[in-house]
Design a protein around this motif. Structure first.
Motif, PDB file in Angstrom:
ATOM      1  N   LYS A  36       0.843  -1.198   0.000  1.00 22.27           N
ATOM      2  CA  LYS A  36       0.000   0.000   0.000  1.00 22.27           C
ATOM      3  C   LYS A  36       0.881   1.253   0.000  1.00 22.27           C
ATOM      4  O   LYS A  36       1.960   1.259   0.591  1.00 22.27           O
ATOM      5  N   ARG A  42      -1.124  11.712   6.415  1.00 21.94           N
ATOM      6  CA  ARG A  42      -1.529  11.316   7.766  1.00 21.94           C
ATOM      7  C   ARG A  42      -0.378  11.446   8.753  1.00 21.94           C
ATOM      8  O   ARG A  42      -0.566  11.868   9.894  1.00 21.94           O
ATOM      9  N   ASP A 137      -5.694   9.036  20.662  1.00 24.46           N
ATOM     10  CA  ASP A 137      -5.840   9.100  19.206  1.00 24.46           C
ATOM     11  C   ASP A 137      -4.487   9.007  18.506  1.00 24.46           C
ATOM     12  O   ASP A 137      -4.350   8.308  17.488  1.00 24.46           O
ATOM     13  N   ALA A 140      -3.165   5.389  18.639  1.00 26.51           N
ATOM     14  CA  ALA A 140      -3.860   4.531  17.671  1.00 26.51           C
ATOM     15  C   ALA A 140      -3.411   4.825  16.233  1.00 26.51           C
ATOM     16  O   ALA A 140      -3.195   3.903  15.433  1.00 26.51           O
ATOM     17  N   GLU A 141      -3.253   6.103  15.931  1.00 25.67           N
ATOM     18  CA  GLU A 141      -2.823   6.485  14.584  1.00 25.67           C
ATOM     19  C   GLU A 141      -1.417   5.978  14.284  1.00 25.67           C
ATOM     20  O   GLU A 141      -1.135   5.470  13.190  1.00 25.67           O
ATOM     21  N   GLN A 143       0.100   3.402  15.684  1.00 29.75           N
ATOM     22  CA  GLN A 143       0.075   1.946  15.545  1.00 29.75           C
ATOM     23  C   GLN A 143      -0.405   1.537  14.164  1.00 29.75           C
ATOM     24  O   GLN A 143       0.106   0.572  13.574  1.00 29.75           O
ATOM     25  N   GLU A 144      -1.366   2.266  13.625  1.00 30.14           N
ATOM     26  CA  GLU A 144      -1.847   1.952  12.276  1.00 30.14           C
ATOM     27  C   GLU A 144      -0.792   2.289  11.229  1.00 30.14           C
ATOM     28  O   GLU A 144      -0.613   1.551  10.255  1.00 30.14           O
ATOM     29  N   LEU A 145      -0.080   3.409  11.448  1.00 32.32           N
ATOM     30  CA  LEU A 145       0.967   3.776  10.487  1.00 32.32           C
ATOM     31  C   LEU A 145       2.113   2.762  10.500  1.00 32.32           C
ATOM     32  O   LEU A 145       2.777   2.561   9.476  1.00 32.32           O
ATOM     33  N   GLU A 146       2.344   2.129  11.636  1.00 31.57           N
ATOM     34  CA  GLU A 146       3.423   1.139  11.711  1.00 31.57           C
ATOM     35  C   GLU A 146       3.130  -0.094  10.863  1.00 31.57           C
ATOM     36  O   GLU A 146       4.043  -0.847  10.518  1.00 31.57           O
ATOM     37  N   THR A 147       1.863  -0.315  10.508  1.00 30.04           N
ATOM     38  CA  THR A 147       1.529  -1.456   9.648  1.00 30.04           C
ATOM     39  C   THR A 147       2.111  -1.286   8.246  1.00 30.04           C
ATOM     40  O   THR A 147       2.239  -2.263   7.500  1.00 30.04           O
ATOM     41  N   TYR A 148       2.416  -0.050   7.866  1.00 28.35           N
ATOM     42  CA  TYR A 148       3.031   0.191   6.562  1.00 28.35           C
ATOM     43  C   TYR A 148       4.518  -0.142   6.562  1.00 28.35           C
ATOM     44  O   TYR A 148       5.158  -0.167   5.517  1.00 28.35           O
TER      45      TYR A 148
END
Length: 460
Positions: A36, A42, A137, A140-141, A143-148
């Motif tokens: 992705k 973001r 917030d 959480a943001e 942690q989601e960015l670390e998925t990249y």
């Protein structure tokens, strides 16, 4: 025979050229990427939110609340004492009326202090609630960015940081701890000067941001009934001059901004002969000591009699902003003379042409005369401030916007100089324009860009 050979060669050459001519049809390859696209927008939003969060939570906010609580803590015993006086003097006459007015004034100031405390606490509660939500917030943001991070670059960087930290801890654990350098202390009743605390008081007073230069503190030898008083001198004319000292009956009055008894005027004009020049002033024995306007002399203004006496300094003394305190980016205007107090009285720190700009220290004796003088080997324009404690001269220097360092000491008892003290002052504003030590409570009072800050001096 030769003709037959030439013809096939020509045909072969023609065929070769024809094969090397590129085709008019284009070959297009499609690349399908399974990853992705990274959302840089973001990440930028997260960085902005984190910066705003850091800007909202600052040490100043905590110190502000502590100041108000400290002011309330000091004001309540004073109220109790005044009520006791009222009870003893309640004879229905003028004395009881005056005592009642004192109590009413105390109650009014306490009410103002409590109102400010309530407003401040409500503001902090809202700030805490909002900040907690923002942190959730942001977490959480992130942690989601670390998925990249499919190649786990961030994870490996964090692992490397932990390994370096553990390695440094392991190395330092097998080495003897170096003891901090302790300044000389002469015959100090408190012991050795070891360190200073974090800010104990931080307030803008009653004129927030109005007067960049000034000084404040307590009288080490106060008059009757003035033991709890504080004083301030604002440089009200061009950030260079002043013609009055402002008095406060207590620390909480100063914090709230209620000046009683108010201003004591040196002269109606500002500046003029024998008014204040520069921020380095002190109050001692109910008298203000300062650099006389446009002179290489110390002025003494008696708050009771309103009389001014002067002390001429040695020939060659630099004045009128020719021997200032400085750091690399700035020199502090009209700081040629620095007045200081300690357990033994008043001192003056200055420099002369014959001393090549090095600090000179003299004791100010009563009646107003120049006592013993000491010469140092530290250059004045490499210093940002000086103060005295227990007969020892201390000098500071600018490190950065948040740190000042007490780096130098000169013991008047032994004559020993030290350049490696390494005591840090955590600043609440970039510049400290005046620094006074109060032997009454062993506090260091700093005037910083219109803010008043104090630190507790820690002796062994």
């Amino acid at each position: 025979m030769k003709l037959h050979v030439i013809v096939p060669l020509c045909v072969l050459f023609t065929l070769t050229l024809t094969q090397q001519t590129p085709s008019r049809d284009k070959c297009v390859c499609e690349l399908t990427h399974s990853e992705k696209a990274f959302p840089h927008d973001r990440l930028s939003t997260v960085e902005d939110d984190a910066s705003k969060c850091n800007g909202n939570i600052t040490p100043q906010k905590t110190v502000e609340l502590e100041n108000l609580l400290l002011g309330l803590e000091k004001r309540l015993p004073q109220l109790q004492q005044d009520v006791s006086v009222l009870e003893r003097e309640d004879d229905g006459q003028l004395s009881s009326v005056l005592s009642l007015l004192v109590v009413e004034n105390e109650l009014l100031e306490i009410k103002q202090l409590i109102n400010r405390l309530n407003i401040t606490m409500l503001g902090y509660q809202r700030l805490t609630t909002n900040t907690t939500k923002e942190l959730v917030d942001l977490t959480a943001e992130m942690q989601e960015l670390e998925t990249y991070d499919t190649m786990q670059v961030v994870k490996r960087q964090n692992d490397n940081r932990r390994l370096r930290r553990d390695l440094d801890h392991c190395r330092n654990g097998h080495q003897p701890t170096t003891q901090p350098t302790e300044p000389p202390h002469g015959n100090c009743p408190h012991g050795q000067f070891q360190n200073i605390s974090g800010p104990r008081v931080y307030t803008a007073g009653e004129y927030p941001g109005s007067y960049k230069y000034g000084a404040w503190g307590r009288d080490p030898k106060p008059g009757a009934g003035k033991k709890s008083w504080y004083w301030i001198v604002f440089l009200t004319s061009s950030n260079k001059f002043s013609n009055y000292v402002r008095l406060y009956s207590s620390l909480s009055s100063l914090i709230v901004g209620v000046s009683t008894p108010g201003n004591v005027l040196i002269h109606s004009s500002n500046p003029t002969t024998n008014t204040v020049q520069g921020p380095n002033v002190v109050l001692y024995g109910d008298a203000l000591y300062y650099n006389c306007y446009n002179r290489d002399a110390v002025c003494r203004f008696d708050l009771s009699s309103k009389a001014v006496t002067t002390l001429q300094l040695p020939k060659g003394t630099r004045f009128n902003s020719k021997g200032n305190f400085c750091h690399l980016d700035e020199c502090y205007l009209f700081t040629d003379l620095d007045l200081a107090t300690d357990e033994s009285g008043v001192w003056v720190i200055y420099t002369t042409t014959q001393d090549f700009g090095n600090l000179v220290l003299s004791k100010v004796e009563e009646p107003l005369t120049l006592g013993q003088t000491w010469r140092t080997s530290v250059y004045k324009q490499g210093v940002t401030n000086t103060f005295m404690a227990c007969g020892v001269l201390y000098a500071t220097r600018y490190v950065n916007k948040v740190t000042e360092e007490i780096f130098y000491s000169f013991d008047t008892t032994t004559g020993v100089e030290k350049f490696n003290l390494g005591i840090s002052i955590n600043k609440m504003s970039p510049n400290i324009y005046a620094l006074n030590y109060s032997p009454v409570d062993q506090m260091l009072h700093a005037y910083c860009d219109s803010y008043m800050v104090s630190y507790k001096v820690l002796f062994s």
